[in-house]
Motif scaffolding. Structure first.
Motif, PDB file in Angstrom:
ATOM      1  N   SER A  53      39.083   2.841  -1.952  1.00 12.33           N
ATOM      2  CA  SER A  53      38.083   3.174  -2.973  1.00 12.33           C
ATOM      3  C   SER A  53      37.002   4.102  -2.425  1.00 12.33           C
ATOM      4  CB  SER A  53      37.431   1.900  -3.522  1.00 12.33           C
ATOM      5  OG  SER A  53      36.706   1.257  -2.497  1.00 12.33           O
ATOM      6  N   ALA A  54      37.125   4.488  -1.147  1.00 15.57           N
ATOM      7  CA  ALA A  54      36.089   5.313  -0.502  1.00 15.57           C
ATOM      8  C   ALA A  54      36.223   6.781  -0.877  1.00 15.57           C
ATOM      9  CB  ALA A  54      36.178   5.160   1.010  1.00 15.57           C
ATOM     10  N   THR A  55      35.111   7.450  -0.891  1.00 16.68           N
ATOM     11  CA  THR A  55      35.051   8.894  -1.063  1.00 16.68           C
ATOM     12  C   THR A  55      34.147   9.433   0.030  1.00 16.68           C
ATOM     13  OG1 THR A  55      35.262   8.628  -3.447  1.00 16.68           O
ATOM     14  CG2 THR A  55      34.452  10.754  -2.652  1.00 16.68           C
ATOM     15  N   SER A  56      34.577  10.479   0.701  1.00 22.26           N
ATOM     16  CA  SER A  56      33.797  11.073   1.787  1.00 22.26           C
ATOM     17  C   SER A  56      33.168  12.372   1.320  1.00 22.26           C
ATOM     18  CB  SER A  56      34.698  11.358   3.000  1.00 22.26           C
ATOM     19  OG  SER A  56      35.219  10.153   3.505  1.00 22.26           O
ATOM     20  N   LEU A  65      31.707  19.250   0.244  1.00 26.10           N
ATOM     21  CA  LEU A  65      33.141  18.974   0.161  1.00 26.10           C
ATOM     22  C   LEU A  65      33.336  17.480  -0.070  1.00 26.10           C
ATOM     23  CD1 LEU A  65      34.175  21.065   3.287  1.00 26.10           C
ATOM     24  CD2 LEU A  65      34.249  21.787   0.895  1.00 26.10           C
ATOM     25  N   VAL A  66      34.083  17.147  -1.071  1.00 26.73           N
ATOM     26  CA  VAL A  66      34.328  15.739  -1.412  1.00 26.73           C
ATOM     27  C   VAL A  66      35.823  15.474  -1.279  1.00 26.73           C
ATOM     28  CG1 VAL A  66      34.164  14.002  -3.244  1.00 26.73           C
ATOM     29  CG2 VAL A  66      32.384  15.747  -3.017  1.00 26.73           C
ATOM     30  N   SER A  67      36.154  14.385  -0.576  1.00 26.00           N
ATOM     31  CA  SER A  67      37.565  14.024  -0.437  1.00 26.00           C
ATOM     32  C   SER A  67      37.720  12.512  -0.583  1.00 26.00           C
ATOM     33  CB  SER A  67      38.121  14.487   0.915  1.00 26.00           C
ATOM     34  OG  SER A  67      37.397  13.911   1.970  1.00 26.00           O
TER      35      SER A  67
END
Length: 125
Positions: A53-56, A65-67
C-alpha cells in the motif's frame, strides 16, 4: 531523550499467521503500549499497512516522482514505529526488547534529532 523504535519484520511471516495468531500479536502490542504509557515511556506510535500500500515520492531535478511501493527491496519491511521517552540508549534498548514483533524481526532504535530553531530573518547562513 526521545528514541524511535522502528519495527521491521518479514510480511510473509505475518501473512502466514492464522487470524487468531494475528489477533493475539495485536493484543500483545496493545498491552505493550498500555504498559509503556503507564510507565511514561510511550510518546506515540502507529502500525503501518503492508508495503503493497506504500507510495514513494522523490524529487529529482525539481520534478516530483511518484512510484508504487517502498524505495528499497529488503528482506524485512517497516511495519510500524514507537516514539519512546527513555533516560538513555540502554533504557531505550530495554524498552524495544519488549516490543512483541521483536520476536519476528528487528527493532531499530535511533535517537531523535531535533531540528534547529527556525531562522527568524529567513536568511540562511
Amino acid at each position: 531523550m526521545k528514541y524511535v523504535a522502528l519495527v521491521y519484520y518479514q510480511e510473509r511471516l505475518i501473512e502466514a499467521m492464522s487470524e487468531r495468531e494475528w489477533h493475539d500479536l495485536n493484543q500483545e502490542c496493545i498491552e505493550g503500549v498500555e504498559r509503556l504509557s503507564e510507565q511514561g515511556h510511550f510518546v506515540t506510535g502507529q502500525a503501518l499497512q503492508p508495503t503493497g500500500s506504500a507510495t514513494s515520492v522523490r524529487v529529482r531535478d525539481g520534478e516530483v516522482l511518484v512510484s508504487d511501493g517502498p524505495f528499497a527491496e529488503t528482506k524485512e519491511q517497516l511495519a510500524g514505529f514507537y516514539l519512546l521517552e527513555a533516560r538513555d540508549l540502554n533504557e531505550a534498548l530495554c524498552l524495544a526488547g519488549r516490543i512483541p514483533p521483536a520476536r519476528l524481526g528487528t527493532i531499530e532504535v535511533r535517537p531523535v534529532r531535533d531540528l534547529p530553531p527556525k531562522d527568524e530573518t529567513g536568511e540562511t547562513p
